[in-house]
Enzyme design. Structure first.
Site, PDB file in Angstrom:
ATOM      1  N   GLN A  86       3.268 -18.075  34.625  1.00  0.00           N
ATOM      2  CA  GLN A  86       3.746 -16.727  34.942  1.00  0.00           C
ATOM      3  C   GLN A  86       4.209 -15.793  33.984  1.00  0.00           C
ATOM      4  OE1 GLN A  86       6.400 -17.661  38.808  1.00  0.00           O
ATOM      5  NE2 GLN A  86       6.333 -19.638  37.653  1.00  0.00           N
ATOM      6  N   HIS A 104       0.621 -13.351  36.045  1.00  0.00           N
ATOM      7  CA  HIS A 104       1.421 -11.868  35.963  1.00  0.00           C
ATOM      8  C   HIS A 104       0.916 -11.162  34.921  1.00  0.00           C
ATOM      9  CE1 HIS A 104       4.746 -14.029  38.745  1.00  0.00           C
ATOM     10  NE2 HIS A 104       3.427 -13.768  39.277  1.00  0.00           N
ATOM     11  N   CYS A 112      -5.340   1.133  32.588  1.00  0.00           N
ATOM     12  CA  CYS A 112      -5.069   2.376  33.187  1.00  0.00           C
ATOM     13  C   CYS A 112      -4.596   2.157  34.690  1.00  0.00           C
ATOM     14  CB  CYS A 112      -6.300   3.122  33.429  1.00  0.00           C
ATOM     15  SG  CYS A 112      -6.558   4.834  34.384  1.00  0.00           S
ATOM     16  N   CYS A 115      -7.874   3.753  36.890  1.00  0.00           N
ATOM     17  CA  CYS A 115      -8.919   2.954  36.999  1.00  0.00           C
ATOM     18  C   CYS A 115      -9.127   1.665  36.886  1.00  0.00           C
ATOM     19  CB  CYS A 115     -10.072   3.891  36.164  1.00  0.00           C
ATOM     20  SG  CYS A 115      -9.854   3.664  34.462  1.00  0.00           S
ATOM     21  N   CYS A 132      -9.839   8.573  32.367  1.00  0.00           N
ATOM     22  CA  CYS A 132     -10.088   9.139  33.589  1.00  0.00           C
ATOM     23  C   CYS A 132      -8.817  10.075  34.152  1.00  0.00           C
ATOM     24  CB  CYS A 132     -10.336   8.001  34.634  1.00  0.00           C
ATOM     25  SG  CYS A 132      -8.789   7.094  34.978  1.00  0.00           S
ATOM     26  N   THR A 170      10.159 -22.846  36.124  1.00  0.00           N
ATOM     27  CA  THR A 170      10.328 -21.825  37.042  1.00  0.00           C
ATOM     28  C   THR A 170      11.126 -21.874  38.157  1.00  0.00           C
ATOM     29  OG1 THR A 170       8.933 -20.641  38.445  1.00  0.00           O
ATOM     30  CG2 THR A 170       8.373 -22.803  38.242  1.00  0.00           C
ATOM     31  N   SER A 171      11.855 -20.883  38.686  1.00  0.00           N
ATOM     32  CA  SER A 171      12.809 -21.098  39.812  1.00  0.00           C
ATOM     33  C   SER A 171      11.982 -21.158  41.148  1.00  0.00           C
ATOM     34  CB  SER A 171      13.408 -19.766  39.824  1.00  0.00           C
ATOM     35  OG  SER A 171      12.720 -18.695  39.805  1.00  0.00           O
ATOM     36  N   ASN A 195      13.214 -29.074  34.717  1.00  0.00           N
ATOM     37  CA  ASN A 195      14.113 -27.974  34.784  1.00  0.00           C
ATOM     38  C   ASN A 195      15.272 -28.343  34.775  1.00  0.00           C
ATOM     39  OD1 ASN A 195      15.501 -25.606  35.787  1.00  0.00           O
ATOM     40  ND2 ASN A 195      13.461 -24.987  36.731  1.00  0.00           N
ATOM     41  N   PRO A 196      16.379 -27.649  33.786  1.00  0.00           N
ATOM     42  CA  PRO A 196      17.643 -28.023  33.964  1.00  0.00           C
ATOM     43  C   PRO A 196      18.426 -27.941  35.371  1.00  0.00           C
ATOM     44  CG  PRO A 196      17.320 -26.228  32.414  1.00  0.00           C
ATOM     45  CD  PRO A 196      16.069 -26.623  33.006  1.00  0.00           C
TER      46      PRO A 196
END
Ligand code: OAD
Length: 236
Positions: A86, A104, A112, A115, A132, A170-171, A195-196
């Site tokens: 992510q 992400h 752009c 476009c 464009c 990740t949460s 994860n901590p």
């Protein structure tokens, strides 16, 4: 043996890149609605571009940490390996990870707004326009936007086939990325979380390893390389 890893901002925390949530997270100081949405960009492009230029500058100065390097070693360890991230900072690729799916986008790319054509890095924080006529914006996914369809489709396909699914830093609060761990579990993968802090994923994980990715991942890789977990990794 097929391994899939899903990473979030916590993997880059030890490099000095701020996470989003929590006391020191970006969303405790800044408003996502004002900075990370199409409406925000259209209403106040200068503010949004300044914020992205600041983040880009910050990220350009940092280096991959032991967690990123351990994930490169994992890619070499497993016969089939996909890293789904992510993160938009490009630190996995900077460390040497090859098979990376960026859900992400990437903060160093632009596109752009009209476009969708990708364009080279814009180093300043003033607005530029495409051939464009559309405004150039960071090639990242904003709130309310769809993920890059093909990339997510590939992530889902690999997740369904995973024997081991590692979810790191990740949460697990932002969908659809957050749906991948449960899909992996339903498809029969061993689900391991690093994860901590406990998350919603921790309850359904087969193993919840509490701690920092930069400390635990290198240990995990050493154990795998020394054959400590052969009962999990001998499946072909
Ligand atoms: P969050 O900021 O929501 O969560 C970061 C997670 O990393 C938390 O669960 C922390 O406990 C954990 N963490 C912190 N330090 C860590 C360390 N050293 N090792 C391992 N874990 C650590 O970040 P994400 O889950 O990545 O979206 O956020 C998901 C999405 O929300 C982001 O991609 C971004 C954001 O809004 C978009 O911009 C579209």
């Amino acid at each position: 043996m097929t391994a899939v890893v899903l990473t979030g901002a916590g993997v880059s925390a030890e490099s000095g890149v701020p996470t989003f949530r929590g006391n020191d997270g970006l969303w405790s100081q800044f408003s996502p609605e004002e900075l990370a949405s199409v409406d925000a960009f259209l209403a106040n492009p200068d503010l949004v571009l300044r914020w992205y230029a600041w983040r880009r500058e910050l990220i350009a100065k940092v280096l991959p940490n032991p967690a990123h390097h351990a994930l490169v070693a994992l890619e070499n360890f497993f016969s089939r390996f996909t890293l789904v991230t992510q993160n938009v900072d490009g630190l996995h690729q900077a460390a040497g990870s090859k098979n990376v799916l960026e859900l992400h986008g990437n903060i160093f790319r632009n596109k752009c707004h009209r476009c969708g054509e990708q364009c080279s890095t814009q180093t300043d924080d003033t607005i530029h326009f495409c051939r464009c006529g559309g405004a150039i914006r960071p090639d990242v996914v904003w709130f309310g936007e769809m993920l890059p369809e093909k990339t997510f489709e590939i992530a889902v396909r690999h997740t369904r086939k995973a024997d081991i699914f590692l979810v790191i830093g990740t949460s697990g609060l932002v969908y659809p990325a957050a749906s991948l761990p449960s899909l992996a579990r339903e498809s029969g993968a061993l689900l391991v979380e690093i994860n901590p802090e406990k998350t919603d994923i921790s309850r359904s994980a087969d193993y919840y390893l509490q701690g920092k990715a930069g400390e635990l991942l290198p240990t995990l890789v050493r154990c795998l390389q020394q054959g400590v977990f052969t009962e999990f990794t001998s499946k072909t």
